[in-house]
Design an enzyme around this catalytic site. Structure first.
Site: not given
Ligand code: PLP
Length: 434
Positions: A85, A214, A219
């Protein structure tokens, strides 16, 4: 022959799943109640092993199928899988710096409005692209910002807005999209924590220019590590694809050549005429791709997205009902006009609460009930950001309160109603004892 061996293996994989699948019996105080986690079933295990048996190790046909199905489920035309994400956020924001966008492109020093009470990688791509984050505060209860706060933050250098739907609860995205429209700003919806939520009856992620998801195990659906950028805008989709795939100008899939019938027919940049289009780069890109193993799991998980959302809402509702009226705690609320797809159940201790957040956390942890903080609380107070260039619009009073007095409890689909009842009873017992 190969086919029957494969069928046999997959049959055994299903049996193996039954053997090792976690027991569901809940023993209060013994069984951990995690704040988040993946819910993986037999079909997920089979899908993953099948992709491995087929040695689909890079991004190929399964990735494209997953992207298509995810786009359909999200109500958008184009989806591009990424390896997280965070990568999706980096890609979405970076795509707005593309020269293809002409005068609308973001340039160094331009401002992007975001919130301080959130996850760092919603904000980091702004800094990583030489842009300036403008932080606005959020409300307690919804944990989202408001259109008024965003409007007040718009300055002469503001070019974009990038905000996450907080823990599954939509921000007032229709109003903020309208504001973006009026001021000619791009809007990126970080939908990493809210897949399946709606605002005014429309899925979150469909209001802005770009949206991100993500698939990390915490998630709504998981591919292990993984993420996605989605958009309805075909120009942005092309930029996203190019930037994700090393910055290349060519769009042939791996193993394909010359789908444009012009592979040696272009003259781009100052390259010699006919330079191989496969090795012509129109963006300063990355490699943020994911692969077919992840996509196979994603396809299997996607089948249950709706059920997962229902379970999340059921669990959240259960806690909400049982924690009504507990002194010292501010309960969460859905943003008016929204149907959240809850990521967690957020609690803020009132200023006069006769107990501290740490005491509550310790009490719950002793009962194996996990807790989390609302991510960074106030990002501007973290070591990484102290020396960064940013602007604060208004004040960050509530972000500070979140940093000091807020926590969240799990509602993910792996938790049962029985577990929710135990969590609620534990919180009540803790408060009653103070
Ligand atoms: C709002 C939000 N954006 C982005 C991310 C990043 O995702 P990832 O852990 O897949 O890099 C998260 C992670 O939990 C998140 O809560």
């Amino acid at each position: 022959m190969t086919q029957s061996a494969k069928a046999l293996i997959l049959e055994q994989v299903a049996k193996y799943h039954q053997e090792v699948a976690p027991r569901t019996e809940f023993i209060p105080g013994v069984t951990p109640v995690w704040p988040s986690g993946a819910v993986l079933d037999e079909s997920d295990r089979v899908a993953l092993v099948e992709a491995a048996l087929d040695m689909r190790i890079a991004a190929g046909v399964t990735s494209r199928t997953f992207e298509r199905k995810l786009a359909r489920a999200a109500g958008l035309r184009k989806a591009h899988m990424t390896n997280s994400g965070s990568s999706a956020n980096l890609l979405a924001l970076s795509s707005l710096t593309s020269p293809v966008l002409g005068d609308r492109r973001l340039r160094r020093g331009d401002e992007v409005i975001t919130v301080a009470a959130g996850f760092p990688t919603t904000v980091n791509p702004i800094i990583q692209n030489g842009l300036v984050p403008v932080f606005v505060d959020v409300e307690l209860g919804t944990y989202n910002t408001t259109a008024e706060r965003v409007a007040a933050a718009i300055g002469p250098r503001t070019r974009a807005i990038m905000i996450a739907h907080a823990l599954g609860n939509p921000f007032p995205v229709a109003e903020i999209a309208e504001l973006a429209d009026q001021h000619g700003l791009f809007l990126i919806e970080d939908n990493c924590d809210a897949l399946g939520a709606t605002y005014q009856g429309k899925p979150t992620g469909t209001f802005g220019d770009l949206t991100t998801v993500s698939f990390y195990p915490a998630h709504h659906i998981t591919t292990g590590e993984g993420g996605c950028v989605l958009t309805d805008n075909l120009v942005l989709a092309r930029i996203v694809e190019s930037m994700r795939d090393w910055g290349r100008d060519c769009w042939c899939e791996p193993g394909e050549d010359d789908t444009c019938h012009k592979r040696f027919g272009y003259q781009l940049g100052t390259l010699p005429a006919g330079y191989d289009h496969k090795y012509t780069f129109s963006h300063v890109g990355y490699n943020l791709k994911s692969g077919d193993l992840q996509a196979a799991l994603g396809l299997s998980q996607l089948e249950r997205l709706e059920d997962f959302g229902v379970a999340r809402r059921r669990n959240w509702q259960r806690l909400h009902e049982q924690l009504q009226g507990v002194p010292g705690l501010l309960l969460p609320r859905a943003t008016p006009g929204s149907e959240p797809s809850w990521f967690g159940f957020v609690l803020t201790l009132t200023a006069d609460a006769p107990f501290s957040r740490q005491e509550l956390v310790n009490f719950l942890h002793a009962r194996h009930i996990g807790t989390r903080l609302l991510f960074a609380g106030n990002l501007t107070r973290h070591p990484a950001y102290l020396d960064q260039q940013f602007r604060v619009a208004g004040d960050l009073t509530n972000s500070d309160i979140i940093a000091e007095r807020t926590l969240w409890l799990g509602v993910y689909p792996g938790l049962t109603v029985e577990m929710m009842d135990y969590v609620a009873a534990s919180v009540r017992e803790f408060v009653a004892g103070r």
